[in-house]
Design a protein around this motif. Structure first.
Motif, PDB file in Angstrom:
ATOM      1  N   ASN A 276     108.596  57.653  -1.933  1.00 19.56           N
ATOM      2  CA  ASN A 276     107.522  56.287  -1.462  1.00 19.56           C
ATOM      3  C   ASN A 276     107.242  55.624  -2.644  1.00 19.56           C
ATOM      4  N   PHE A 277     107.672  54.073  -2.415  1.00 25.31           N
ATOM      5  CA  PHE A 277     107.086  53.087  -3.419  1.00 25.31           C
ATOM      6  C   PHE A 277     105.689  53.442  -4.028  1.00 25.31           C
ATOM      7  N   ARG A 278     104.845  53.393  -2.801  1.00 29.54           N
ATOM      8  CA  ARG A 278     103.521  53.827  -2.954  1.00 29.54           C
ATOM      9  C   ARG A 278     102.956  55.250  -3.177  1.00 29.54           C
ATOM     10  N   LYS A 279     102.822  55.749  -4.457  1.00 25.35           N
ATOM     11  CA  LYS A 279     102.723  57.227  -4.580  1.00 25.35           C
ATOM     12  C   LYS A 279     101.664  57.869  -3.569  1.00 25.35           C
ATOM     13  N   LYS A 280     100.677  57.208  -3.558  1.00 26.39           N
ATOM     14  CA  LYS A 280      99.593  57.592  -2.695  1.00 26.39           C
ATOM     15  C   LYS A 280      99.753  58.178  -1.208  1.00 26.39           C
ATOM     16  N   TYR A 281     100.819  57.458  -0.768  1.00 24.01           N
ATOM     17  CA  TYR A 281     101.302  57.890   0.674  1.00 24.01           C
ATOM     18  C   TYR A 281     102.142  59.267   0.437  1.00 24.01           C
ATOM     19  N   ASP A 282     102.300  59.835  -0.657  1.00 28.08           N
ATOM     20  CA  ASP A 282     103.338  61.157  -0.785  1.00 28.08           C
ATOM     21  C   ASP A 282     102.350  62.123   0.014  1.00 28.08           C
ATOM     22  N   ALA A 283     101.080  61.855   0.336  1.00 31.10           N
ATOM     23  CA  ALA A 283     100.338  63.034   0.755  1.00 31.10           C
ATOM     24  C   ALA A 283     100.096  62.844   2.301  1.00 31.10           C
ATOM     25  N   VAL A 284     100.762  61.813   3.052  1.00 29.54           N
ATOM     26  CA  VAL A 284     100.957  61.558   4.514  1.00 29.54           C
ATOM     27  C   VAL A 284     101.669  62.979   4.801  1.00 29.54           C
ATOM     28  N   SER A 285     100.969  63.413   5.825  1.00 30.45           N
ATOM     29  CA  SER A 285     101.330  64.851   6.433  1.00 30.45           C
ATOM     30  C   SER A 285     102.218  64.519   7.832  1.00 30.45           C
ATOM     31  N   TRP A 286     103.644  64.332   7.758  1.00 29.27           N
ATOM     32  CA  TRP A 286     104.447  64.038   8.349  1.00 29.27           C
ATOM     33  C   TRP A 286     104.686  65.112   9.499  1.00 29.27           C
ATOM     34  N   ARG A 287     104.648  64.996  10.869  1.00 26.90           N
ATOM     35  CA  ARG A 287     104.772  65.878  11.694  1.00 26.90           C
ATOM     36  C   ARG A 287     106.364  66.469  11.788  1.00 26.90           C
ATOM     37  N   ASN A 288     107.382  65.487  11.944  1.00 27.60           N
ATOM     38  CA  ASN A 288     108.939  65.736  11.566  1.00 27.60           C
ATOM     39  C   ASN A 288     109.098  66.594  12.773  1.00 27.60           C
ATOM     40  N   ASN A 289     108.885  66.337  13.969  1.00 33.99           N
ATOM     41  CA  ASN A 289     109.113  67.062  15.180  1.00 33.99           C
ATOM     42  C   ASN A 289     110.726  67.012  15.537  1.00 33.99           C
ATOM     43  N   GLU A 290     111.558  68.024  15.370  1.00 31.27           N
ATOM     44  CA  GLU A 290     112.961  67.525  15.607  1.00 31.27           C
ATOM     45  C   GLU A 290     113.467  67.362  17.028  1.00 31.27           C
ATOM     46  N   THR A 291     112.678  67.741  17.928  1.00 29.66           N
ATOM     47  CA  THR A 291     112.922  67.370  19.263  1.00 29.66           C
ATOM     48  C   THR A 291     112.567  66.174  19.556  1.00 29.66           C
ATOM     49  N   GLU A 292     111.586  65.469  19.079  1.00 28.15           N
ATOM     50  CA  GLU A 292     111.113  64.241  19.314  1.00 28.15           C
ATOM     51  C   GLU A 292     112.046  63.061  18.532  1.00 28.15           C
ATOM     52  N   PHE A 293     112.553  63.741  17.260  1.00 29.56           N
ATOM     53  CA  PHE A 293     113.109  62.810  16.441  1.00 29.56           C
ATOM     54  C   PHE A 293     114.733  62.572  17.423  1.00 29.56           C
ATOM     55  N   GLU A 294     115.259  63.604  17.770  1.00 27.95           N
ATOM     56  CA  GLU A 294     116.718  63.824  18.604  1.00 27.95           C
ATOM     57  C   GLU A 294     116.246  62.877  19.927  1.00 27.95           C
ATOM     58  N   LYS A 295     115.229  62.609  20.418  1.00 26.64           N
ATOM     59  CA  LYS A 295     114.993  61.806  21.702  1.00 26.64           C
ATOM     60  C   LYS A 295     114.944  60.230  21.177  1.00 26.64           C
ATOM     61  N   TRP A 296     114.368  60.173  20.030  1.00 26.66           N
ATOM     62  CA  TRP A 296     114.266  58.828  19.333  1.00 26.66           C
ATOM     63  C   TRP A 296     115.845  58.242  19.173  1.00 26.66           C
ATOM     64  N   CYS A 297     116.602  59.267  18.566  1.00 28.26           N
ATOM     65  CA  CYS A 297     118.032  58.914  18.158  1.00 28.26           C
ATOM     66  C   CYS A 297     118.683  58.590  19.300  1.00 28.26           C
ATOM     67  N   LYS A 298     118.604  59.313  20.474  1.00 30.65           N
ATOM     68  CA  LYS A 298     119.423  58.719  21.652  1.00 30.65           C
ATOM     69  C   LYS A 298     118.716  57.778  22.577  1.00 30.65           C
ATOM     70  N   GLY A 299     117.477  57.473  22.174  1.00 32.08           N
ATOM     71  CA  GLY A 299     116.987  56.413  23.169  1.00 32.08           C
ATOM     72  C   GLY A 299     116.287  57.062  24.297  1.00 32.08           C
TER      73      GLY A 299
END
Length: 428
Positions: A276-299
């Motif tokens: 991250n350019f702004r280091k303060k956002y290193d602390a964002v707790s990403w969910r990173n749900n792989e199933t949802e990511f796959e659905k996003w990729c496929k539209g």
């Protein structure tokens, strides 16, 4: 083959016209042998039928055909540039290497290693600015530090810009007799280990730019120029484009300046590639749900404008600029998936993929970048659809099953997702 020659190294400047380093090589007083290397460090990470590889190959084939008309050829190689240049130096009595500068971290490292090989052999390496109007540290604040906000950078860009100085086109046509007279056979796609892609690069249309500022946000109008892959690989020079933008549309010129802004951010802050350019956002707790990511990729998110953009990208290698903002924002804010996942997916698919712009725009969408959208700006994909594609012309073109029972329900509720994102960013 021994002769007194200089090499010209084609990279992301795939044209014979208005090419700075090529122009200077042709003026060197030596015969010029042009070379292109499919760099295995880059190529091996791509599928064998990658559309960008096919696009580059087709362009090189045309350059070779043009050179053959004047009794010369383009030497095309595949491998590690350092190894190939070592071998070429054993075969030739060389008086110099000419190339245009590249500013990406990998390119800087590679070029430093190649320069060392030549200089160790006592051969000068001549590098030039070509893909930008301003490079490296040409635009700095009064205290000598780089700009990290776009508008002051743009203002300084205009302040330093001199049309007579910066838009001089390098006319090489009268110097073509300086190309080395020799014949090299041009390798086939199969020879190089490539397969022709089913995705093709659309011809660019500069006549679309006259009212660019009025129509650029409406994907159904299809009023964008399609110039970006040609600018990315250098089939068109930046000087030609800036000259054209000055005459036709200042908003489009601003987009060209954004490109240079992100290039200088990457040059001065190479850690943005993975951080991250702004280091303060290193602390964002990403969910990173792989199933949802796959659905996003496929539209298959159940949000029509998001799905239309992703399906357009998967089918064509393009995505409309407004829709890029919506899809990227949706991934980061609605699904709380790390922008790096989306950046990597776009890098794999986009025909105009450029590290600096892709990275800069993804960090903008995620709110983690230098001149970023504030974290609380969260696009409502339903309202964006009403605003920019109210008749669903663009959406229905790409989401054929929009009115079918097979079309998915939204994978997340907008209101809930918005509050969840605000909470995650506030915590960070």
């Amino acid at each position: 083959m021994k002769s007194n020659i200089v090499f010209y190294w084609f990279r992301r400047d795939l044209r014979l016209e208005d090419n700075t380093a090529l122009f200077h090589s042709l003026k060197s007083g030596f015969d010029v042998k042009p070379v292109f290397i499919f760099d295995e460090e880059i190529i091996d990470k791509l599928p064998e039928n990658d559309a960008r590889t096919s696009f580059i190959y087709k362009t090189l084939h045309k350059i070779d055909a043009d050179l053959k008309k004047i009794g010369s050829s383009l030497l095309v190689k595949k491998g590690k540039p350092q190894v190939i240049w070592n071998d070429l130096l054993k075969e030739h009595s060389c008086k110099g290497l000419y190339l245009n500068r590249d500013y990406e971290p990998y390119a800087l490292k590679r070029d430093k290693e190649v320069t060392f090989i030549f200089e160790k052999a006592g051969i000068p390496v001549n590098t030039y600015k070509d893909q930008v109007i301003f490079e490296k540290s040409e635009i700095l604040k009064k205290d000598g530090t780089p700009y990290v906000v776009y508008t002051p950078f743009k203002n300084q860009w205009f302040k330093l810009f001199d049309e007579k100085k910066h838009l001089i086109e390098k006319d090489s046509s009268k110097l073509f007799h300086s190309f080395l007279n020799y014949t090299a056979s041009f390798p086939s796609m199969e020879d190089l280990g490539f397969k022709v892609s089913t995705i093709t690069v659309v011809p660019y249309k500069l006549d679309k730019l006259f009212n660019y500022d009025e129509v650029r946000d409406f994907p159904a109008l299809d009023q964008t120029s399609y110039i970006s892959p040609y600018l990315r690989f250098g089939q068109v020079s930046i000087r030609t484009m800036v000259k054209y933008a000055l005459k036709t549309n200042k908003t489009f010129l601003s987009e060209l300046i954004w490109r240079e802004f992100f290039m200088q951010i990457l040059f001065h802050f190479p850690n943005v590639v993975t951080n991250n350019f702004r280091k303060k956002y290193d602390a964002v707790s990403w969910r990173n749900n792989e199933t949802e990511f796959e659905k996003w990729c496929k539209g298959e998110t159940g949000y029509p404008i998001v799905d239309a953009g992703m399906r357009q990208l998967n089918a064509t290698g393009y995505m409309h600029n407004r829709v890029r903002m919506i899809t990227a924002g949706f991934l980061c804010k609605h699904l709380l998936i790390d922008w790096r996942w989306g950046e990597a997916y776009f890098a794999e698919k986009l025909l105009d993929y450029e590290l600096s712009s892709n990275n800069g725009n993804w960090q903008w969408a995620a709110g983690t970048g230098c001149d970023a959208a504030p974290y609380f700006r969260i696009f409502n994909p339903i309202e964006q659809l009403k605003k920019f594609d109210k008749n669903l012309e663009y959406t229905k073109k790409w989401v054929r099953d929009l009115n079918e029972l097979t079309y998915p329900q939204p994978i997340v509720d907008h209101k809930m997702a918005r509050l969840r994102a605000l909470e995650a960013y506030k915590k960070a």
